[in-house]
Design a protein around this motif. Sequence first.
Motif, short mmCIF file in Angstrom:
data_model
loop_
_atom_site.label_atom_id
_atom_site.label_comp_id
_atom_site.label_asym_id
_atom_site.label_seq_id
_atom_site.Cartn_x
_atom_site.Cartn_y
_atom_site.Cartn_z
N ASP A 1 0.83 -1.21 0.00
CA ASP A 1 0.00 0.00 0.00
C ASP A 1 0.86 1.25 0.00
O ASP A 1 0.64 2.18 -0.78
CB ASP A 1 -0.93 -0.01 1.22
CG ASP A 1 -1.89 1.17 1.23
OD1 ASP A 1 -2.78 1.21 0.36
OD2 ASP A 1 -1.73 2.05 2.09
N CYS A 2 1.87 1.27 0.87
CA CYS A 2 2.78 2.43 0.92
C CYS A 2 3.62 2.52 -0.35
O CYS A 2 3.87 3.62 -0.85
CB CYS A 2 3.69 2.33 2.14
SG CYS A 2 2.86 2.63 3.72
N ASN B 1 2.83 1.53 -3.38
CA ASN B 1 2.03 1.86 -4.56
C ASN B 1 1.33 3.21 -4.47
O ASN B 1 1.08 3.85 -5.50
CB ASN B 1 0.99 0.77 -4.81
CG ASN B 1 1.61 -0.57 -5.16
OD1 ASN B 1 2.71 -0.62 -5.73
ND2 ASN B 1 0.94 -1.65 -4.81
N LEU B 2 1.00 3.63 -3.27
CA LEU B 2 0.23 4.86 -3.10
C LEU B 2 1.01 5.99 -2.44
O LEU B 2 0.60 7.14 -2.48
CB LEU B 2 -1.03 4.58 -2.26
CG LEU B 2 -1.99 3.53 -2.83
CD1 LEU B 2 -3.15 3.32 -1.89
CD2 LEU B 2 -2.49 3.95 -4.21
N ALA C 1 2.04 6.28 4.07
CA ALA C 1 0.75 6.43 4.75
C ALA C 1 0.71 7.65 5.65
O ALA C 1 -0.35 8.27 5.83
CB ALA C 1 0.44 5.16 5.54
N ARG D 1 0.11 10.65 3.48
CA ARG D 1 -1.27 10.64 2.98
C ARG D 1 -2.29 10.96 4.07
O ARG D 1 -3.42 11.36 3.77
CB ARG D 1 -1.58 9.27 2.36
CG ARG D 1 -0.91 9.06 1.02
CD ARG D 1 -1.34 7.75 0.38
NE ARG D 1 -0.67 6.59 0.96
CZ ARG D 1 -1.28 5.51 1.41
NH1 ARG D 1 -2.60 5.44 1.38
NH2 ARG D 1 -0.58 4.49 1.89
N ALA E 1 -0.88 9.03 -7.39
CA ALA E 1 -0.31 7.87 -6.72
C ALA E 1 0.94 7.37 -7.45
O ALA E 1 1.91 6.95 -6.82
CB ALA E 1 -1.35 6.76 -6.62
#
Length: 216
Positions: A182-183, A185-186, A189, A192, A204
């Motif tokens: 998640d971290c 690819n986006l 955290a 965000r 992203a």
Amino acid sequence: MRGLRMLAEIEAMAARHFLTVLGGFTCEDEAELPAGTRSVLLLGPAEPGYWAHLRAQPEWGGVDPVDRWSRRVIGRMACDLGAKALFPFGGAPYHPFYRWALRTGRVWDSPVKLLVQAEQGLMVSFRGALALKQRVEVPVAISPCEACARPCVSACPAGALDAAGYDVPACHAFLNQPVGADCMNLGCAVRRACPVSVGYARLAEHSAYHMGTFHK
């Protein structure tokens, strides 16, 4: 008024390359700056549009495309303005961009010690700076952290970044696992989680690119 007109001119020049003035400060005869510097303006990406524009440039696809593009574009701006271009990359001794940013009144030390900027939040990044011989003042702002619930402090899924500091090995260890996707690819955290970052149009895939260069 002359300083305001010059700031508007520089903003217009930067906007043609999807860059923006993130903050600035005035100074006089400081040893760490080029002789005659009276103002320093910090430049960074302007979204929407920056990432798509950058990927269409001739530097893209080679080694260090973002840095090489930054040198070309900001270097050309500096030449046109009779200024000096300064960069946060290129090897030691590095210019103190973190300290310079804190002098602007538009960038602050966040609760997790990452820089937070008035419009971009924790997504702020610097591509370079202009050291000008003219005095150009950039309006200051109020830190978004003052009235914030500070979700950044507890947002790191690895527990590697909070008010106590940044545990870099723990961050890399987390990113090595499937749960770190998640971290990767986006984007981080913690960055965000910042309410100002949420309202900033960073893609992203832009964040994923820099996560990839960070976690080699």
